[in-house]
Design an enzyme around this catalytic site. Structure first.
Site, PDB file in Angstrom:
ATOM      1  CB  SER A 339       6.258  69.552 -39.981  1.00  0.00           C
ATOM      2  OG  SER A 339       6.955  69.791 -38.505  1.00  0.00           O
ATOM      3  CG  ASP A 552       1.440  75.041 -37.106  1.00  0.00           C
ATOM      4  OD1 ASP A 552       1.370  74.582 -36.099  1.00  0.00           O
ATOM      5  OD2 ASP A 552       2.180  74.906 -38.141  1.00  0.00           O
ATOM      6  CG  HIS A 581       1.921  71.115 -37.563  1.00  0.00           C
ATOM      7  ND1 HIS A 581       2.859  72.049 -37.963  1.00  0.00           N
ATOM      8  CD2 HIS A 581       2.634  70.038 -37.702  1.00  0.00           C
ATOM      9  CE1 HIS A 581       3.895  71.723 -38.114  1.00  0.00           C
ATOM     10  NE2 HIS A 581       3.888  70.139 -38.140  1.00  0.00           N
TER      11      HIS A 581
END
Length: 618
Positions: A339, A552, A581
């Site tokens: 991320s 995602d 995710h």
């Protein structure tokens, strides 16, 4: 967080682990006078950095390696502290604070994570971190920085003394052991003799043979604002066995987060109020109130963070990573970032492409400014929510929300409106949106969300929607403060007109948008105005692996395709038919995990992009 002048107290380690006595030791081209004493035993404050503490006195003189012996700092390291402050970082004996940090070496017992043969003389590492013999890494030159790199002043290399960890860091499965320490880094890396911050570090050593060891693998869980200290243990537990055997897994709390001199933005404009105002403005008065809230948040961060405001940035954190690499005595690092961690990794690649051994960027943040990314994410979340409505409609007997997506939407809208009118013990529309935002990112959270909606609509309680952790708890406050501070330090923010225009556009797309992720909107009123965006990627970096889930919503796959253009020669692994995710060592997909493991161990880069078959909806 004003510019620190004294380090925070250190948290109390677990009582079951042996403490060590730290002494100053000459390391590399440091000249350190020893200061011997027992480790301080005072309780540490929550969220403070960890590491061994020393009481004693001494004089530390830093010399620039290979630079003709020019002295760069003089510290009287007389650092007695009942609260456990580390000697040498905030000098209490009349010397300038943070000019040079004394290097600690355990005396008597080895660090908790040490190999039996790990105690060796410290190698001499020049100020630029290159190995003293000038050897290249994987055939790449390590002699010069990229021409467009951010100028960073040369400085001496410290070492990290690892010891017991605080209770927030779990124990790995035997025979692995975890140790924690801290590293003082310049607040502003262009001014190495200025104030310093403390970076909290954790390490789980490789469990393989010396011949199997490849080096260090830094890991970052995302954010910005996420604590990486326990991540060395929690992520390592999911990594393939051959990776655990080959790498020392290194976690760290980036500056301003967790235990690394955490940022403090106070009330953040009412962000933690319960129930607080509805986060979705629907008319002009509500829009004006929304902008006032953003300005109040920015004002609170300016008061709380103070002169450090420009320096809690991704660029500075990338320099901290390189300081950490050098402090561990490694000529290069490998890295796994998830991320926001992918964005941080791309920033490191821009600044130090020749220092990269292997790099995996998972669930990739695209190379856009933060506000544009947030808006793209908000649109993807609306698509994901529609998918959720259709999924819930498949089981009307369990969820009792209707048998069509339209019926589920109506129940959802009714629940949110009821919570806005009559919050349930402080759980109002803002908390509801946060719960939905979190659930949309992982499909295993969909069923609990559906059950929570059913309970609220049919039983009148929001307990099934309420998160286990208090949003106003200290750890959450630190996360949110660091999140906004880093976001707004990474580049110019939007203006108020753009903020409102984008909110209105999202309302036109869906009358009930999720604005929880629009975190860069407060940058419209930020007191520090960055002049440039964070540089990302480099053609000089080695091939990088990027990993993405096809659907995602938190980091849409388009971001991985866009970032790849800044990293020529890199490859993209896409998990098709997946809606979550976080992919590598997270979704349990052998195609993804085996490909990434081969890359990390053998350097095997796929000849083309790879598409792996995903699990579909639960």
């Amino acid at each position: 967080m004003p510019i620190p002048r004294h380090p925070h107290p250190l948290p109390s380690p677990r009582p079951t682990r042996r403490r060590t006595t730290a002494i100053g030791a000459g390391v590399g081209c440091f000249l350190i006078a020893t200061g011997v004493g027992p480790t301080a035993s005072g309780p540490g404050e929550a969220g403070a950095p960890m590491g061994p503490t020393a009481r004693g006195s001494g004089v530390a003189v830093g010399l620039v390696a290979g630079g003709g012996g020019a002295a760069v700092g003089l510290v009287t390291a007389e650092g007695r502290s009942a609260s456990g402050a580390m000697a040498g970082a905030g000098a209490a004996g009349g010397g300038p604070a943070f000019a040079v940090t004394a290097v600690g070496r355990p005396s008597g017992a080895r660090p908790a994570d040490a190999h039996p043969a790990s105690v060796v003389p410290a190698s001499v590492v020049p100020a630029d971190g290159r190995p003293s013999d000038g050897r290249p890494i994987d055939g790449r030159s390590t002699g010069t920085r990229p021409a467009d790199a951010r100028p960073v002043a040369a400085r001496p290399v410290a070492r990290i003394a690892f010891s017991a960890c605080p209770d927030s860091v779990p124990e790995p499965d035997p025979p692995a052991r975890v140790g924690c320490g801290s590293l003082a880094v310049p607040l502003d890396h262009t001014r190495p003799d200025g104030p310093h911050l403390r970076i909290a570090v954790s390490r789980v050593r490789a469990t393989g043979t010396p011949a199997e060891r490849r080096g260090i693998l830094l890991v970052n869980p995302g954010g910005p604002g996420g604590s990486g200290l326990p991540y060395a243990v929690t992520k390592r537990a999911k990594l393939p066995e051959q990776v655990r055997r080959a790498y020392d897994i290194i976690g760290f709390d980036p500056r301003g987060t967790g235990a690394s001199d955490p940022a403090d933005c106070g009330p953040m404009g009412g962000l933690f109020d319960a129930p607080g105002v509805d986060p979705v403005p629907r008319d002009r008065p509500a829009e004006r109130a929304h902008l006032r809230g953003l300005k109040a948040l920015a004002d609170d961060c300016a008061r709380g963070v103070g002169a450090a405001l420009p320096h809690l940035s991704t660029e500075e954190t990338a320099e901290d990573m390189d300081d950490l690499r050098a402090a561990l005595g490694e000529p290069a690092l490998s890295y796994l970032g998830v991320s926001y961690g992918s964005y941080l990794g791309a920033a490191y690649a821009a600044a130090h492409p020749h220092r990269i051994d292997r790099m995996v960027l998972d669930s990739v943040v695209g190379p856009w400014d933060w506000h544009e990314f947030d808006v793209r994410q908000a649109r993807a979340l609306l698509r994901q929510r529609d998918t959720l409505f259709a999924w819930l409609a498949r089981d009307p007997a369990r969820y009792r929300l209707g048998a069509t997506p339209r019926a589920v939407r109506a129940f959802y809208t009714r629940a949110r409106a009821a919570l806005a009118a009559h919050p349930d013990h402080g759980f109002g529309p803002a908390a509801f949106d946060r719960a939905v935002y979190r659930a949309l990112g992982r499909t295993e959270r969909w069923a609990p969300l559906g059950d929570g909606l059913r309970r609220y609509l049919h039983e009148g309680t929001a307990d099934g929607l309420r998160p286990a952790d208090d949003f106003a708890a200290p750890a959450s406050r630190t996360y949110e403060a660091a999140n906004r501070t880093v976001t707004c330090a990474d580049g110019p923010g939007p203006d108020p007109h753009t903020v409102l225009a984008d909110i209105r556009a999202l309302r036109r797309t869906d009358p009930l948008p999720l604005l929880t992720g629009l975190e860069a909107t407060t940058c419209a009123y930020w007191h520090h105005k960055p002049t440039h965006r964070t540089p990302l990627g480099s053609p000089q970096a080695p091939p990088v692996l990027l990993v993405a889930s096809a659907h995602d919503p938190v980091t849409p796959a388009a971001g991985a395709r866009a970032l790849r253009r800044t990293l020529p020669g890199s490859r993209l692994i896409t998990l098709d038919n997946d809606y979550s995710h976080g992919v590598f060592a997270s979704r349990g997909n052998p195609c993804v995990d085996d490909t990434v493991a081969d890359y990390l161990i053998d350097g095997t880069t796929p000849t083309t992009d790879i598409r792996c078959a995903g699990p579909g909806l639960p």
